[in-house]
Motif scaffolding. Sequence first.
Motif, PDB file in Angstrom:
ATOM      1  N   MET A   1       0.732  -1.201   0.002  1.00  0.00           N
ATOM      2  CA  MET A   1      -0.032   0.035   0.045  1.00  0.00           C
ATOM      3  C   MET A   1       0.970   1.391   0.079  1.00  0.00           C
ATOM      4  O   MET A   1       0.429   2.111  -0.637  1.00  0.00           O
ATOM      5  CB  MET A   1      -0.981   0.055   1.292  1.00  0.00           C
ATOM      6  CG  MET A   1      -1.959   1.138   1.211  1.00  0.00           C
ATOM      7  SD  MET A   1      -3.354   0.937   0.220  1.00  0.00           S
ATOM      8  CE  MET A   1      -4.389  -0.168   1.197  1.00  0.00           C
ATOM      9  N   GLN A  38      -7.639  -2.300  -7.327  1.00  0.00           N
ATOM     10  CA  GLN A  38      -7.403  -2.596  -5.869  1.00  0.00           C
ATOM     11  C   GLN A  38      -8.762  -2.523  -5.092  1.00  0.00           C
ATOM     12  O   GLN A  38      -9.208  -3.299  -4.270  1.00  0.00           O
ATOM     13  CB  GLN A  38      -6.535  -1.593  -5.254  1.00  0.00           C
ATOM     14  CG  GLN A  38      -5.146  -1.826  -5.822  1.00  0.00           C
ATOM     15  CD  GLN A  38      -4.262  -2.734  -5.403  1.00  0.00           C
ATOM     16  OE1 GLN A  38      -4.349  -2.989  -4.075  1.00  0.00           O
ATOM     17  NE2 GLN A  38      -3.298  -3.463  -6.078  1.00  0.00           N
ATOM     18  N   GLU A  49     -10.181  -8.662   6.598  1.00  0.00           N
ATOM     19  CA  GLU A  49      -9.335  -7.769   5.636  1.00  0.00           C
ATOM     20  C   GLU A  49      -9.701  -6.666   5.170  1.00  0.00           C
ATOM     21  O   GLU A  49      -9.221  -5.743   5.122  1.00  0.00           O
ATOM     22  CB  GLU A  49      -8.760  -9.011   4.592  1.00  0.00           C
ATOM     23  CG  GLU A  49      -7.943  -9.936   5.125  1.00  0.00           C
ATOM     24  CD  GLU A  49      -7.695 -11.074   3.746  1.00  0.00           C
ATOM     25  OE1 GLU A  49      -6.548 -11.871   3.691  1.00  0.00           O
ATOM     26  OE2 GLU A  49      -8.735 -11.220   2.924  1.00  0.00           O
ATOM     27  N   GLU A  52      -9.915  -3.848   7.346  1.00  0.00           N
ATOM     28  CA  GLU A  52      -8.588  -2.989   7.336  1.00  0.00           C
ATOM     29  C   GLU A  52      -8.088  -2.479   6.218  1.00  0.00           C
ATOM     30  O   GLU A  52      -7.611  -1.239   6.255  1.00  0.00           O
ATOM     31  CB  GLU A  52      -7.500  -4.206   7.867  1.00  0.00           C
ATOM     32  CG  GLU A  52      -6.515  -3.622   8.379  1.00  0.00           C
ATOM     33  CD  GLU A  52      -4.925  -3.691   7.688  1.00  0.00           C
ATOM     34  OE1 GLU A  52      -4.218  -2.943   7.905  1.00  0.00           O
ATOM     35  OE2 GLU A  52      -4.997  -4.775   6.776  1.00  0.00           O
ATOM     36  N   ALA A  53      -8.383  -2.930   4.945  1.00  0.00           N
ATOM     37  CA  ALA A  53      -7.715  -2.589   3.837  1.00  0.00           C
ATOM     38  C   ALA A  53      -8.762  -1.337   3.201  1.00  0.00           C
ATOM     39  O   ALA A  53      -8.266  -0.221   2.717  1.00  0.00           O
ATOM     40  CB  ALA A  53      -7.530  -3.572   2.766  1.00  0.00           C
ATOM     41  N   ARG A  56      -8.011   2.321   4.498  1.00  0.00           N
ATOM     42  CA  ARG A  56      -6.804   2.811   3.957  1.00  0.00           C
ATOM     43  C   ARG A  56      -6.712   3.052   2.301  1.00  0.00           C
ATOM     44  O   ARG A  56      -6.362   3.880   2.009  1.00  0.00           O
ATOM     45  CB  ARG A  56      -5.540   1.682   4.097  1.00  0.00           C
ATOM     46  CG  ARG A  56      -5.506   1.653   5.738  1.00  0.00           C
ATOM     47  CD  ARG A  56      -4.537   0.465   6.196  1.00  0.00           C
ATOM     48  NE  ARG A  56      -2.956   0.739   5.292  1.00  0.00           N
ATOM     49  CZ  ARG A  56      -2.249   0.050   5.186  1.00  0.00           C
ATOM     50  NH1 ARG A  56      -2.150  -1.304   5.813  1.00  0.00           N
ATOM     51  NH2 ARG A  56      -1.017   0.364   4.573  1.00  0.00           N
ATOM     52  N   LEU A  57      -7.666   2.108   1.587  1.00  0.00           N
ATOM     53  CA  LEU A  57      -7.529   2.483   0.253  1.00  0.00           C
ATOM     54  C   LEU A  57      -8.484   3.714  -0.125  1.00  0.00           C
ATOM     55  O   LEU A  57      -8.055   4.410  -0.763  1.00  0.00           O
ATOM     56  CB  LEU A  57      -8.280   1.288  -0.382  1.00  0.00           C
ATOM     57  CG  LEU A  57      -7.728   0.791  -1.886  1.00  0.00           C
ATOM     58  CD1 LEU A  57      -6.361   0.744  -2.126  1.00  0.00           C
ATOM     59  CD2 LEU A  57      -8.517  -0.435  -2.256  1.00  0.00           C
TER      60      LEU A  57
END
Length: 357
Positions: A1, A38, A49, A52-53, A56-57
């Motif tokens: 990332m 993504q 998952e 969390e991701a 951020r993305l």
Amino acid sequence: MDDLRGKWLRAVAEADDDSALEAVRVAALGKKGEISAQMRELGRMTPEERQEAGPRLNALKDEINAAIAAKRAALADAALEERLRTEWLDVTLPARPQRVGTVHPISQVTEEVTAIFADMGFSVAEGPQVESDWHNFDALNIPGHHPARAEMDTFYMARAQDDTRPPHVLRTHTSPVQIRAMEMAGAPLRVICPGRVYRADYDQTHTPMFHQVEGLAIDRDISMANLKWVLEEFVKAFFEVDEVELRFRASHFPFTEPSAEVDIRCSWEGGTLKVGEGDDWLEILGSGMVHPKVLMAGNIDPAAWQGFAFGMGIDRIAMLKYGIPDLRAFFESDLRWLRHYGFAALDVPTLHRGLSR
Ligand code: PHE
């Protein structure tokens, strides 16, 4: 990332124009862009998952969007900066001077004379400056042996040995236009003929080219009295005065009988010329009753018609009216000189009027 972030923020920073920046945006955030791909990946992740991701993305997407917007504004600023630098105009430079011409005194005086005689019913005729010897002399009762030919300092046109055409001269006066006007219009006739004339003479009061205006009036019973009235009216109108004193002096011209030279009262006191006062006289014209032989040369019957004629120096009366001391000043084209004598500039657009004087 972090790799992704570094890569795209660098790409944004390196884009050096709008289209490069747009290409970066499409490659990162467009439908087929890397960040968008993504985002789609999130669907295949486990809920943990994704938790969390996802944020951020999203944060990365917002950050890249913000970086692109900031970069776009910076590029626009730089472009404006560049235009301001290159399209710079120095408003402190002095304006280019206007080139303003004036009417030449001779042209102006010719106009004035024409207008005054037009009011008295005279039309305007012109003749050639290269004139036949016949029109300039013979038709005006100046035969080949006549001393007036020599007196007039005539410029003769060069002739080849075998030239059979009639001889020509630079006209020494405007009187030949009398003949041409008679030939063309017949009687009765009232005409003035302004124009250039030439004599081989050059000093303080003579120039080889100067200007005359001829006057000619033909009718059944025209007399010297009519001539005197017309000249007095003209002189008053031209010099813009109520009274001007004229002196008729008996004289001789081959083409008039009787003949008179006309002087105008003036003063030279203090070196400046004043018309209508003083003890000096300045000759301004020659005149008289048209000689019967001249009428005949113009195909007019002297038993039925008579007329008066005069020839006046335009340069002379221009000097008198505007107080110009030297004839030769007419050939200087210095605008300061013209302005000094009050000659107006040709009409210029209103915007520039203030600059022209
Ligand atoms: N042509 C004469 C000259 O040049 C002037 C003049 C014209 C005299 C007409 C009489 C009549 O001096």
